[in-house]
Every structure is written in C-alpha cells, then in structure tokens.
Design a protein around this motif. Structure first.
Motif, PDB file in Angstrom:
ATOM      1  N   GLY A 271       0.799  -1.231   0.000  1.00 28.51           N
ATOM      2  CA  GLY A 271       0.000   0.000   0.000  1.00 28.51           C
ATOM      3  C   GLY A 271       0.819   1.261   0.000  1.00 28.51           C
ATOM      4  N   GLY A 272       1.979   1.240  -0.619  1.00 24.24           N
ATOM      5  CA  GLY A 272       2.782   2.453  -0.711  1.00 24.24           C
ATOM      6  C   GLY A 272       3.609   2.737   0.523  1.00 24.24           C
ATOM      7  N   GLY A 273       3.833   1.732   1.374  1.00 30.04           N
ATOM      8  CA  GLY A 273       4.622   1.932   2.581  1.00 30.04           C
ATOM      9  C   GLY A 273       6.115   1.811   2.325  1.00 30.04           C
ATOM     10  N   THR A 274       6.857   1.647   3.414  1.00 32.15           N
ATOM     11  CA  THR A 274       8.326   1.645   3.314  1.00 32.15           C
ATOM     12  C   THR A 274       8.885   0.339   2.771  1.00 32.15           C
ATOM     13  OG1 THR A 274       8.452   0.878   5.609  1.00 32.15           O
ATOM     14  CG2 THR A 274       8.570   3.266   5.226  1.00 32.15           C
ATOM     15  N   GLY A 275       8.065  -0.706   2.643  1.00 30.15           N
ATOM     16  CA  GLY A 275       8.582  -2.006   2.209  1.00 30.15           C
ATOM     17  C   GLY A 275       8.107  -2.440   0.845  1.00 30.15           C
ATOM     18  N   GLY A 276       7.880  -1.506  -0.062  1.00 32.48           N
ATOM     19  CA  GLY A 276       7.376  -1.853  -1.390  1.00 32.48           C
ATOM     20  C   GLY A 276       8.277  -2.805  -2.153  1.00 32.48           C
ATOM     21  N   ALA A 277       9.570  -2.780  -1.878  1.00 32.61           N
ATOM     22  CA  ALA A 277      10.499  -3.671  -2.585  1.00 32.61           C
ATOM     23  C   ALA A 277      10.290  -5.131  -2.213  1.00 32.61           C
ATOM     24  CB  ALA A 277      11.943  -3.264  -2.285  1.00 32.61           C
ATOM     25  N   ALA A 278       9.541  -5.382  -1.137  1.00 29.98           N
ATOM     26  CA  ALA A 278       9.323  -6.760  -0.686  1.00 29.98           C
ATOM     27  C   ALA A 278       8.080  -7.393  -1.300  1.00 29.98           C
ATOM     28  CB  ALA A 278       9.208  -6.793   0.842  1.00 29.98           C
ATOM     29  N   ARG A 279       7.401  -6.681  -2.193  1.00 29.33           N
ATOM     30  CA  ARG A 279       6.184  -7.238  -2.797  1.00 29.33           C
ATOM     31  C   ARG A 279       6.508  -8.540  -3.520  1.00 29.33           C
ATOM     32  NH1 ARG A 279       2.566  -3.129  -6.135  1.00 29.33           N
ATOM     33  NH2 ARG A 279       2.727  -2.155  -4.075  1.00 29.33           N
ATOM     34  N   LEU A 280       5.660  -9.549  -3.302  1.00 29.63           N
ATOM     35  CA  LEU A 280       5.924 -10.878  -3.871  1.00 29.63           C
ATOM     36  C   LEU A 280       5.665 -10.892  -5.374  1.00 29.63           C
ATOM     37  CD1 LEU A 280       4.394 -13.397  -1.272  1.00 29.63           C
ATOM     38  CD2 LEU A 280       6.778 -12.716  -1.555  1.00 29.63           C
ATOM     39  N   PRO A 281       6.571 -11.530  -6.135  1.00 34.34           N
ATOM     40  CA  PRO A 281       6.351 -11.676  -7.583  1.00 34.34           C
ATOM     41  C   PRO A 281       5.499 -12.901  -7.897  1.00 34.34           C
ATOM     42  CG  PRO A 281       8.519 -12.526  -7.023  1.00 34.34           C
ATOM     43  CD  PRO A 281       7.908 -12.023  -5.738  1.00 34.34           C
ATOM     44  N   VAL A 282       4.524 -13.164  -7.030  1.00 35.06           N
ATOM     45  CA  VAL A 282       3.656 -14.339  -7.197  1.00 35.06           C
ATOM     46  C   VAL A 282       2.218 -13.839  -7.314  1.00 35.06           C
ATOM     47  CG1 VAL A 282       2.891 -16.515  -6.202  1.00 35.06           C
ATOM     48  CG2 VAL A 282       5.232 -15.722  -5.796  1.00 35.06           C
ATOM     49  N   PRO A 283       1.580 -14.029  -8.447  1.00 32.98           N
ATOM     50  CA  PRO A 283       0.209 -13.525  -8.621  1.00 32.98           C
ATOM     51  C   PRO A 283      -0.741 -14.094  -7.562  1.00 32.98           C
ATOM     52  CG  PRO A 283       1.136 -14.247 -10.717  1.00 32.98           C
ATOM     53  CD  PRO A 283       2.089 -14.690  -9.657  1.00 32.98           C
ATOM     54  N   GLY A 284      -1.569 -13.205  -7.004  1.00 33.72           N
ATOM     55  CA  GLY A 284      -2.592 -13.632  -6.070  1.00 33.72           C
ATOM     56  C   GLY A 284      -2.117 -13.840  -4.646  1.00 33.72           C
ATOM     57  N   VAL A 285      -0.837 -13.618  -4.372  1.00 33.36           N
ATOM     58  CA  VAL A 285      -0.318 -13.802  -3.008  1.00 33.36           C
ATOM     59  C   VAL A 285       0.264 -12.478  -2.526  1.00 33.36           C
ATOM     60  CG1 VAL A 285       1.266 -15.058  -1.506  1.00 33.36           C
ATOM     61  CG2 VAL A 285       0.236 -16.207  -3.472  1.00 33.36           C
ATOM     62  N   LEU A 286      -0.302 -11.948  -1.445  1.00 31.36           N
ATOM     63  CA  LEU A 286       0.189 -10.718  -0.841  1.00 31.36           C
ATOM     64  C   LEU A 286       0.932 -11.039   0.449  1.00 31.36           C
ATOM     65  CD1 LEU A 286      -2.870  -8.310  -1.263  1.00 31.36           C
ATOM     66  CD2 LEU A 286      -0.863  -8.546  -2.743  1.00 31.36           C
ATOM     67  N   MET A 287       1.994 -10.321   0.678  1.00 26.60           N
ATOM     68  CA  MET A 287       2.777 -10.496   1.902  1.00 26.60           C
ATOM     69  C   MET A 287       2.645  -9.244   2.768  1.00 26.60           C
ATOM     70  SD  MET A 287       6.760 -11.668   2.370  1.00 26.60           S
ATOM     71  CE  MET A 287       7.574 -10.185   1.752  1.00 26.60           C
ATOM     72  N   ALA A 288       2.501  -9.442   4.067  1.00 26.85           N
ATOM     73  CA  ALA A 288       2.467  -8.339   5.022  1.00 26.85           C
ATOM     74  C   ALA A 288       3.758  -8.348   5.819  1.00 26.85           C
ATOM     75  CB  ALA A 288       1.266  -8.477   5.956  1.00 26.85           C
ATOM     76  N   GLY A 289       4.212  -7.159   6.243  1.00 29.32           N
ATOM     77  CA  GLY A 289       5.471  -7.137   6.985  1.00 29.32           C
ATOM     78  C   GLY A 289       5.776  -5.783   7.562  1.00 29.32           C
ATOM     79  N   LYS A 290       6.956  -5.670   8.140  1.00 31.15           N
ATOM     80  CA  LYS A 290       7.423  -4.392   8.670  1.00 31.15           C
ATOM     81  C   LYS A 290       8.925  -4.310   8.517  1.00 31.15           C
ATOM     82  CE  LYS A 290       7.289  -0.367  10.427  1.00 31.15           C
ATOM     83  NZ  LYS A 290       8.471  -0.038   9.592  1.00 31.15           N
ATOM     84  N   THR A 291       9.355  -3.233   7.871  1.00 33.39           N
ATOM     85  CA  THR A 291      10.783  -2.997   7.685  1.00 33.39           C
ATOM     86  C   THR A 291      11.398  -2.424   8.956  1.00 33.39           C
ATOM     87  OG1 THR A 291      10.253  -0.803   6.835  1.00 33.39           O
ATOM     88  CG2 THR A 291      10.524  -2.579   5.225  1.00 33.39           C
ATOM     89  N   GLY A 292      12.727  -2.437   8.993  1.00 30.22           N
ATOM     90  CA  GLY A 292      13.419  -1.848  10.135  1.00 30.22           C
ATOM     91  C   GLY A 292      14.859  -1.516   9.797  1.00 30.22           C
ATOM     92  N   THR A 293      15.365  -0.501  10.462  1.00 29.17           N
ATOM     93  CA  THR A 293      16.773  -0.129  10.360  1.00 29.17           C
ATOM     94  C   THR A 293      17.293   0.102  11.763  1.00 29.17           C
ATOM     95  OG1 THR A 293      16.405   0.960   8.233  1.00 29.17           O
ATOM     96  CG2 THR A 293      18.424   1.532   9.422  1.00 29.17           C
ATOM     97  N   ALA A 294      18.395  -0.547  12.106  1.00 31.07           N
ATOM     98  CA  ALA A 294      18.974  -0.414  13.452  1.00 31.07           C
ATOM     99  C   ALA A 294      20.305   0.307  13.351  1.00 31.07           C
ATOM    100  CB  ALA A 294      19.159  -1.786  14.091  1.00 31.07           C
ATOM    101  N   GLN A 295      20.368   1.420  14.032  1.00 21.54           N
ATOM    102  CA  GLN A 295      21.565   2.258  13.995  1.00 21.54           C
ATOM    103  C   GLN A 295      22.628   1.717  14.945  1.00 21.54           C
ATOM    104  OE1 GLN A 295      20.681   6.541  13.919  1.00 21.54           O
ATOM    105  NE2 GLN A 295      22.179   6.737  15.574  1.00 21.54           N
ATOM    106  N   VAL A 296      23.890   1.749  14.521  1.00 18.87           N
ATOM    107  CA  VAL A 296      24.968   1.198  15.345  1.00 18.87           C
ATOM    108  C   VAL A 296      26.036   2.224  15.693  1.00 18.87           C
ATOM    109  CG1 VAL A 296      24.632  -1.115  14.383  1.00 18.87           C
ATOM    110  CG2 VAL A 296      26.320   0.429  13.349  1.00 18.87           C
ATOM    111  N   ARG A 297      25.839   3.483  15.292  1.00 17.46           N
ATOM    112  CA  ARG A 297      26.834   4.500  15.593  1.00 17.46           C
ATOM    113  C   ARG A 297      26.144   5.763  16.093  1.00 17.46           C
ATOM    114  NH1 ARG A 297      28.107   8.506  11.579  1.00 17.46           N
ATOM    115  NH2 ARG A 297      26.535   8.507   9.910  1.00 17.46           N
ATOM    116  N   ARG A 298      26.911   6.596  16.761  1.00 15.99           N
ATOM    117  CA  ARG A 298      26.397   7.859  17.277  1.00 15.99           C
ATOM    118  C   ARG A 298      26.587   8.946  16.229  1.00 15.99           C
ATOM    119  NH1 ARG A 298      28.301  12.404  19.956  1.00 15.99           N
ATOM    120  NH2 ARG A 298      26.879  13.266  21.529  1.00 15.99           N
TER     121      ARG A 298
END
Length: 742
Positions: free
Chosen positions: A538-565
């Motif tokens: 739906g236009g969120g931050t994880g559009g690159a994860a859309r499945l290339p399989v017709p009729g199958v939708l995937m739900a999820g949540k992206t994340g980025t973890a910072q390791v430096r100040r």
C-alpha cells in the motif's frame, strides 16, 4: 700322654698355656668356644636340614597352590590374554545416522571413502619427520595440511588418532597400503565419512563432526572414541543428537603372529548404523535461503504459522562443514576467524541486534489492547522534544497528521514517541514478551543468546538506575536497550500472523504442537495485519518486498537499526550515507513478514548485519521477498537466483573455495596459484561425490584394513535522539539526533 689330655706349662710372665692334643685343642685355642662332640655336630646338622626342608616344602606348596589358582580360578582371564596374543580384535566404527528434512531429503549422510591416520603410540621415536614427509609425497598434501598434522601430533594423546587425509581415491589409498613397512604408526582404512550436500548453507544448522578429544576420551575411556575413522558431533544438531546418531560398532577378529602380522581372518561382526533424525527443515528452502543471502552477513529464519515448525534457519556467511569434518587446515581456519563478516557465528541464535522499526506493529498492538483509538491523529513535523532532548523522525520534513495505520505503513517515529509517553514502557514490555522477544526456547542447540526486553525493573536491577522517559522513547522504535535475535523475530512475526503463542521447534517428532491463543482481541490483530500489508502493498516503506507471485500478498514491517552515534556537528553538515561508511559502522537492515496476508501460512524474520540498505537487490526486503516466493513458486525463485549468482561469483560453496585459494596466494603458500584455474569448477565436486543410499548402507559390509567462535553481535544500537549537553550527561540518556530509516 693319652690323646686329648692337656699339658699345662708355665710360661714367662706367669701365663699358663694349654696345649691340646689333636684338632679340638686347636679349635679351643683359636676360638675359645666350647668343645663339640661329633654327636652334637650331627644333631645340629639334622635340625638345620629339617628347617630347610620344611621351608622348601612350604614354598613348593605355595607355588602349587598359586599354579592351581591360575589354572582353575583364573583360567578365563589367562585364556583371554593368551588368545589376545594370537587374535587381534579391531573395532569397526559404526555408520552415523542420517539427518533428513521433513520430506526425507538428506541434509547429512555418509559416503564411502578411504582415509589415512597416524597413531602416535605406534610411531617410533625419530620416525615422525620421515613418515610425514613420505605421506606428503604419496598423498600430495598441501603445506598447511602438513602443518596441521605436525601440530596435531604434538598435541594429541598417544592413543588419539591423528587424521592425515580423508576422502582419498583408491590409488592413493593403495600407495600407502603397499608401503606400510616403511610407515610405522600409519593406519590406512576404508569406511564411511560424513557428507553435507548443501555445504555452507547448513553449516550452522547441522554443525559438523570430528575426532574425539583427549578430554572426551578421559571421561568414559570408551575405546570406540580412539578408533580411527570414528567421529562425534561437534556443533549444531550433530552435537545435540550425537547419541541417537551414533550406532553400535562392529568388530573384526584376525589371527596374528607375534610381530602382529595378519595370518587369517577369523570372524567379522558388522556394525549397526545410527538412527535417522528427521527435522522440520525444508532442504530446498534452507539451501535457497543460504544462497539468496549472497555476500551479505546475517540470518533468515522461516516458520510455519500453523505448527511452529522451523522450515529454514540460515546464517551466512558460513563455513563448509565438509572441511571441518575432514580436518580443516590452519590457513582456512585463520581466514574464517579473521573475516569481519564473522562466518563462525550462528547469527540466527547467537547474534543480538536492536530490532529497529520492526517492533512498531507489536508496540501498536500493545497500545490498542490498552484502549488506543486507531483513528486518533498525531502531528508529525519531523521532530519532537521530550524533556530537554529533541527526537527526530526518519523523515526530515515529517509526515503531517498521521493515525496508527499510516504510522506503521510509513514507519513514522513521532507517532510512537508521543503514544509511548502516554502508555508507558510496562505496557510495551509485556506485549513484547507475549510475542516471544527476550524469551528462551527449548531448542536443540548448545548455545543461544536471548536478547533483552527492557523495563523499569530491569534497568533498576541491572544498572541500579531509575527508568527515564527517553528510555521509553528509544525502546518504542526498537533502539536503546532492546535486543533480539533473528529466531525471536521470526517468532514475533508468526505470533502476530496467527494470534497464537507458537513455539519454534526443529525435530519432526510426529507430535501435534498446539499453541494457546495470545489473548488479544481479533479486531486489533486485523488492524495490525492491514497496516503491515500496507507497508508492502500500500505504498509503505517495504514496497520492494512485494511478492512476484500472482494472487499472493505479503504483510510485513521494515526496520533499520543504527549502530553509531551521529553528532550534532555531523547533522548540521548532513548525515553521511551508509555507502560512504566502513562496513562495521553501517546500519543493520531488518524485516519481519508473513504470507499470505489474508490467511497467514509462513512467517519470516530477516536481519542483515551492517547492510545499510546500500544495494536494493541485496536489501532485507528483496532477499525476504525472494525467499518467501520460493515457498509458492520455487521454479521462478530459482531462475532469478541463478542469474544473480552469476554476478556474485557462484554459489556459497564456489565463492568460499575461491576465497580460500585467494587467501593462500596472499599468504604465499606454494602451489596455490596452480589451483586458481580449477577453483570455479570445484564447487560441483562435492555434488558428484559418491554417496551411499540408505539401501546401500544397510547391505554394505565394512571392509577391513569420520566458532562459535564469537559471542553476541557487536551491533548494539546507539540511542536514536539528539541530546542536549545536560541530557547527554545523564546515564543512559539519548545521545544522537538521527532516527534510523524505517
């Protein structure tokens, strides 16, 4: 005078002398003793003779008794000793049980091979150098292999076999066998060795086998442990299930001469193979996951949302378990241990990482369960002040007015900063534990890291410090003290998808694993599912994860973890992009997801160390999408993977072998350059190696003659806010102005 009568003479100075007639007089004169008659002498001799005779008879009786005891009471003992001088009993190592996937496809099996060992006890003094040199010529050993053999001989106990070479062809085996008279202590043998068809893709999951150490032998004194060719599990599932995988040894009895030369075979008792261990793992998915991660460092775990079965657990980069089981060289060990991608750590269970924004669905669910109106809006201007500290959103210009659903889809940090202050950390921590974070699972692995779900009581106990509001703000976006491993992330995804407290398990034991409900309202779960679907579809931050399989939708949540100040000075100049940073300073990339969205069947957790979202095709979103698509369209997924591997330099096995060759050349090891041309083709060598089928092993008769090297990840997160000087001085205060990308 009559004989025996003494004459007395007066000598000068008044001394009287006695002159005895005959020998008795002489004796008296010389010794001054009482005169003994012949009768008395005869009696004395008779007594002594009796004493000596009695002693002799006593000794004879003792000897006769001892001989009778040995001949009768200890007949069996000495018969066995006598037999052992004539008959040599040799143990035959048992074939190790297979490890198979849920469909019976082997993940670890056995193959027929020839091997050569050295028994230090049988190696004569001064012969070691000559023997090793001759073996080097006969077997074409590399310099690093010779170094390993020499070091092992120095460290090994006298009874502990030292492996020279494994997996030999018959020509080399025969070359050693015909020259045994020149090779004291050398023991060639024919048997079975361990083989891992998927190579590095199963390194951390399955583990490997190796010879028993002296310490292991001293515990039980089991002679099987020092039998050439016998190996025990050293890591992973091989170690945990070592008992059932180890079968019963066979034995071979041969008649030998006094010098040990074989005269004839007397009898052979075949070995009994170990039990087969069946896993919940899908072999095809496991191999695909390991390969699809390419050159990235991290882990992917896939679970079944109905049962909790772990379908894949891939930690990459990895090591080749075949190399470890055959006896890894010092050079290869050095290369692996110095690699900054840490291939010797099982990141799926031992790596700990800040979860970043992947926890936002969990945090939102905790708020919903405590009365949050999902339609309530928060104004996001790009930053919010908490106390005297300014906390930023990842989107510099802000998201404007935003509700819960859009806050998850767009990963708005300001929304969660505001709501976290309203509901508090205890609410968030309780839901995190219910969804599996910070929990210990009963898994068949010797080492796990369990992570941290912080709350006020935890901080007071660990640091003796009170909880601060900025601790809550950091935790609500998965930074600060919060740490998880990839397996826990997959559990969180599976519980969000199913609404049940699923527990991961690896053994396909045929039992039904029912999981109790989480105790959350279904309407709240539905809201979270919809928001997670919008992250990808739906236009969120994880559009690159859309499945290339017709009729199958995937739900999820992206994340980025910072390791430096990130300092205020850097922020004023512009925050440096990950691509310009050294590997260890880049952000972690994460994704938790499940599919299909409307009827969840599979859940996945993916964490890539220091990925930094630098390359789209190697990001957590695209990697997770391809791995998930393999479950619905394996042919299409494999076609895409094979094209990518051509760009990466081949499969993990092929890349590892090229890396070893390059490292040898770098270190100046002789003859390494000649292997470069063959490196590309060696990856297929193991695939074509002769492997015994189960039927072959049942009928085979054994002819005569098988890091973690580091702790938790160092990728602890820096708090995600810019602190004023006063706030920065406080223990645990937020210290930077940047919020990681969603």
């Amino acid at each position: 005078m009559a004989a025996g009568v003494a004459e007395h003479h007066v000598l000068p100075a008044g001394r009287t002398a006695v002159r005895a007639a005959g020998p008795l007089a002489v004796a008296v004169k010389l010794f001054g003793k009482k005169i003994l008659t012949e009768a008395q002498q005869s009696l004395t001799f008779s007594r002594r003779a009796v004493l000596v005779s009695s002693a002799q008879m006593g000794m004879g009786a003792l000897l006769a008794t001892r001989m009778g005891w040995i001949a009768i009471a200890e007949n069996e003992k000495y018969s066995l000793l006598s037999e052992s001088n004539r008959v040599n009993l040799t143990l035959i190592p048992p074939r190790r049980g297979w490890i198979v996937d849920r469909k019976g496809i082997p993940l670890a099996n056995n193959r027929t091979d020839f091997r050569v060992d050295i028994i230090p006890d049988r190696l004569r003094d001064g012969d070691r150098g000559r023997v090793v040199e001759l073996l080097t010529q006969l077997l074409a050993l590399r310099p690093e292999e010779v170094d390993r053999i020499n070091e092992s001989l120095e460290k090994a106990a006298g009874f502990q076999p030292v492996q020279v070479a494994d997996g030999l062809d018959y020509a080399k085996y025969a070359a050693v066998s015909v020259r045994l008279s020149e090779l004291p202590g050398v023991a060639p043998s024919q048997g079975f060795s361990r083989f891992y068809p998927a190579g590095p893709s199963v390194g951390h999951l399955i583990g490997y086998v190796g010879g028993a150490s002296a310490k292991e032998y001293e515990k039980t004194r089991d002679p099987l442990l020092i039998t050439p060719g016998f190996k025990v599990g050293k890591q992973g599932l091989e170690q945990f299930y070592d008992g059932p995988l180890t079968g019963k040894p066979g034995a071979r009895r041969v008649e030998v001469t006094a010098r040990g030369r074989i005269v004839r075979d007397l009898a052979t008792r075949p070995d009994v193979a170990g039990k087969t261990v069946k896993l919940t793992i899908d072999a095809g998915l496991q191999d695909y996951a390991g390969r699809r991660m390419g050159t990235q460092s991290g882990a992917v775990v896939v679970m079944d949302c109905s049962t909790g079965d772990v379908l894949a657990s891939a930690s990459m980069p990895s090591f080749d378990p075949n190399s470890f089981s055959d006896g890894i060289s010092h050079l290869e060990w050095e290369m692996l241990s110095k690699d900054d991608h840490v291939p010797l750590r099982n990141k799926a269970l031992q790596g700990l990482y800040p979860p970043g924004s992947t926890v936002k669905p969990m945090v939102a669910l905790s708020f919903l369960e405590h009365g949050l109106d999902p339609d309530e809006h928060v104004g996001c201007t790009g930053a919010v002040r908490v106390g005297n500290t300014l906390f930023h959103c990842w989107k510099r210009g802000g998201h404007g007015a935003i509700n819960m659903g859009r806050a998850i889809a767009q990963s708005c940090d300001i929304y969660f900063y505001v709501m976290a202050q309203r509901f508090g950390m205890d609410v968030i921590a309780d839901m995190a534990r219910r969804l599996g974070l910070g929990q210990k699972y009963d898994l068949p692995f010797p080492s796990q890291s369990y992570g941290t779900v912080p709350d006020p009581a935890w901080k007071q106990k660990k640091y003796n410090q009170p909880w601060a509001i900025y601790d809550t703000v950091n935790a609500t976006i998965g930074q600060g003290y919060m740490l998880v491993n990839p397996t826990q992330m997959a559990v969180m995804a599976s519980r969000l998808a199913s609404g049940r407290a699923l527990v991961p398990h690896f053994l396909a034991d045929g039992k039904r694993h029912d999981a109790p409900p989480l105790g959350v309202r279904q309407e709240n779960l539905d809201l979270i599912h919809t928001a997670m679907s919008n992250v990808i579809n739906g236009g969120g931050t994880g559009g690159a994860a859309r499945l290339p399989v017709p009729g199958v939708l995937m739900a999820g949540k992206t994340g980025t973890a910072q390791v430096r100040r990130i300092t205020m000075a850097e922020r004023s100049r512009g925050v440096r992009g990950n691509s310009s940073l050294p590997f260890k300073l880049r952000d972690h990339a994460l994704l938790q997801c499940f599919a299909p969205f409307d009827k969840p069947r599979y859940a996945l957790g993916c964490i890539l160390e220091h990925n930094g979202h630098v390359t789209r095709i190697m990001d957590s979103t695209t990697i997770s999408s391809d791995i998930m698509s393999y479950l619905f369209d394996p042919a299409g997924a494999m076609e895409r993977l094979e094209k990518l591997e051509k760009e990466w330099g081949g499969t993990p096995q092929q890349r590892l072998e090229k890396q070893i060759v390059a490292y040898r050349i770098e270190k100046g090891v002789a003859a390494a350059a000649t292997e470069t041309a063959n490196a590309a083709g060696t990856g297929a060598a193991n695939d074509s190696a002769p492997v015994n089928t189960a039927e072959d092993e049942q009928e085979a008769e054994r002819p005569a003659p098988t890091p973690a090297a580091a702790g938790a990840s160092t990728g602890a997160a820096a708090p995600a806010a810019t602190a004023s000087p006063a706030a920065a001085a406080l223990p645990g205060a937020a210290a930077n102005a940047s919020t990681p990308r969603p």
